[in-house]
Design an enzyme around this catalytic site. Structure first.
Site, short mmCIF file in Angstrom:
data_model
loop_
_atom_site.label_atom_id
_atom_site.label_comp_id
_atom_site.label_asym_id
_atom_site.label_seq_id
_atom_site.Cartn_x
_atom_site.Cartn_y
_atom_site.Cartn_z
N HIS A 11 -8.90 -3.77 -2.19
CA HIS A 11 -7.98 -2.97 -1.38
C HIS A 11 -8.38 -1.49 -1.41
CE1 HIS A 11 -3.67 -1.99 -0.07
NE2 HIS A 11 -4.16 -0.81 -0.41
N GLU A 12 -8.67 -0.98 -2.61
CA GLU A 12 -9.00 0.45 -2.73
C GLU A 12 -10.38 0.77 -2.14
OE1 GLU A 12 -6.58 2.32 -3.32
OE2 GLU A 12 -5.29 0.73 -4.05
N HIS A 46 -10.15 1.28 1.44
CA HIS A 46 -9.69 2.63 1.81
C HIS A 46 -10.87 3.59 1.98
CE1 HIS A 46 -5.35 2.66 1.85
NE2 HIS A 46 -5.25 2.11 0.66
N CYS A 91 0.86 -1.19 0.00
CA CYS A 91 0.00 0.00 0.00
C CYS A 91 0.89 1.24 0.00
CB CYS A 91 -0.87 0.00 1.24
SG CYS A 91 -1.93 1.45 1.39
ZN ZN Z 1 -3.58 1.16 -0.09
#
Ligand code: ZN
Length: 182
Positions: free
Chosen positions: A153-154, A157, A110
């Site tokens: 993953h995004e 966020h 990341c």
């Molecule tokens: Zn990330």
């Protein structure tokens, strides 16, 4: 042009905010951010440019990583050496997923986590993501393997979640045999 230092570090609590839905038409500032994010991600995956501008390589970025708590993200996926597919999605949602789960064998990375973190982050092997383009048109993206992981993953966020949160602290390789390594 974005520099690596413009990307918030994991210690910054802003990264823990839940980002807000975007309304259309999008603000000019957000459109500019998207251009900067795509430029950074692309350059960061081209060795000569990454070195020239001192960029940490990454394939995905969410607005919150620039301190902007809005639900949009960009992914620049290198499909073959020097060839990139670029994804920009606003207000994304995972609408379906495989039962099969996978993980990145070398460990997920990341741009906001500037250290090596060992451990398994289970992710769906395939996902369908729905959302909008920058003009507010509905879009749907089917992603598998590495690209599917990037979307998960995004999107995490946007909900204030970092990949390290998914790793079992006491046993980072727990249930390893339940998932497929990629
Ligand atoms: Zn990330």
């Amino acid at each position: 042009m974005l520099k690596t230092k413009d990307i918030l570090d994991e210690k910054n609590k802003i990264l823990r905010k839940v980002s807000k839905e975007v309304t259309f038409p999008m603000d000019k500032e957000d459109l500019k951010n998207i251009d900067l994010m795509v430029e950074y991600l692309t350059n960061s995956q081209i060795d000569a440019l990454a070195e020239k501008y001192d960029l940490r390589p990454g394939m995905g970025m969410a607005a919150i990583q620039l301190g902007v708590p809005k639900r949009y993200l960009t992914i620049v996926h290198e499909v073959e050496e020097g060839t990139f597919d670029t994804y920009v999605i606003v207000n994304p949602k995972i609408v379906s997923n495989s039962l099969e789960k996978i993980y990145v064998e070398d460990g997920e990375g990341c741009l906001s986590v500037n250290r090596e973190v060992d451990g398994i982050v289970p992710r769906y092997a395939r996902v369908t993501v729905e959302g909008f383009d920058t003009e507010g048109n509905k879009i749907s993206i089917r992603a598998r393997e590495e690209l599917a992981i990037a979307f998960q993953h995004e999107i995490d966020h946007l909900n204030g979640i970092l990949f390290i949160d998914h790793i079992d602290k006491k046993n980072p390789f727990k249930d390893q045999d339940k998932y497929r390594a990629i």
